[in-house]
Design an enzyme around this catalytic site. Structure first.
Site, PDB file in Angstrom:
ATOM      1  CD  GLU A  47      -2.265  -2.221   1.844  1.00 35.83           C
ATOM      2  OE1 GLU A  47      -2.801  -3.417   2.433  1.00 35.83           O
ATOM      3  OE2 GLU A  47      -0.636  -2.157   2.689  1.00 35.83           O
ATOM      4  CB  THR A  48       1.372   4.013  -1.920  1.00 36.18           C
ATOM      5  OG1 THR A  48       2.682   3.277  -2.545  1.00 36.18           O
ATOM      6  CG2 THR A  48       1.849   5.341  -1.683  1.00 36.18           C
TER       7      THR A  48
END
Length: 283
Positions: A47-48
């Site tokens: 995830e970002t």
């Protein structure tokens, strides 16, 4: 073309290059959703996180992207973001707006005032029996052994399905068929083993662009609910969940659920995080 600073933090560990990395863009103003998705694909972490000004009752607002889609909530990237922002956020508490609602964090600081960890109050999950359990057990090669608890799906943003195994050796030896798992949309397969207050977890989710995750904070909270609902852990008791061990990225999460089997009152997940990199993106 804009210039955007970002930070990489390893989450649910205090040891650099262990735990689960997440990228945090502390000021993502000016980025559209399409560009955010491209950046998440470029960085290719599970995830970002993109931090934006608040719109409701939070201190900040976040959008969370896997390499293939946006999530309304996720555990390890939001906790990592709280630790990263703690460097400039003087208060002990941080309120973070997500698409699943506002999530509260209590920041943990060391004697020098540096933020080293956080405790979050997660969105309360809803659950139901998983209607494709037979296909999932086939993909996990567990048709003969089945699951130690009912195979149920919990939705707290991501959709987590839980399958229990008899012990850590059986969990460690799992080799899922990723092609079959990829046919099960919008879900993460979470396999767990353990007893008492100590548990191990492995998470597989080609649907979310993640072959195997090193630490899944949203699943940790849902697992605490699952174990308490089925009588394996008392409500209100903290459990320790280790993940990522076989990947060489050992992670430690603490979680607890309060309430009753019929009515969950709160779900808390806690852990450490450490900043390991800073960079500049030209987008």
């Amino acid at each position: 073309m804009g210039t955007y600073e970002y930070v990489v933090a390893d989450v649910f560990t205090d040891v650099p290059l262990e735990g689960n990395p997440t990228a945090v863009f502390p000021d993502a103003s000016g980025l559209c959703a399409g560009r955010m998705q491209q950046i998440a694909r470029e960085l290719h972490l599970s995830e970002t996180v993109f931090v934006l000004p608040p719109e409701q009752d939070g201190d900040i607002r976040v959008r969370i992207f896997t390499p293939v889609n946006e999530l309304p909530f996720a555990g390890h990237p939001t906790l990592g973001t709280a630790v990263v922002l703690g460097a400039s956020h003087e208060a002990k508490e941080l309120r973070m707006e997500t698409a699943k609602g506002t999530v509260s964090f209590e920041l943990e600081r060391d004697h020098d005032g540096r933020t080293v960890g956080a405790e979050m109050w997660q969105p309360l999950p809803v659950w139901e029996p998983y209607d494709r359990a037979a296909e999932l057990l086939t993909a996990l090669d567990l048709v003969d052994t089945g699951s130690t608890l009912p195979v149920e799906v919990y939705d707290n943003g991501p959709r987590h399905v839980f399958v229990g195994l008899d012990g850590v050796p059986a969990l460690s030896s799992l080799e899922p068929d990723q092609r079959l798992l990829a046919r099960l949309p919008d879900m993460a397969a979470n396999c767990f083993a353990g007893s008492g207050t100590r548990w191990r977890l492995r998470m597989f989710s080609p649907a979310y662009g993640v072959v195997e995750d090193a630490a899944t904070g949203s699943a940790a909270g849902a697992l605490a609910v699952h174990l308490a609902r089925h009588g394996l852990v008392p409500f209100g008791e903290w459990i320790e969940i280790r993940q990522g061990v076989g990947m060489g990225r050992s992670s430690t999460m603490r979680a607890r659920a309060t309430g009753t089997p019929e009515r969950i009152e709160s779900v808390q997940v806690a852990g450490a995080a450490v900043v390991v990199a800073r960079g500049t993106l030209f987008a």
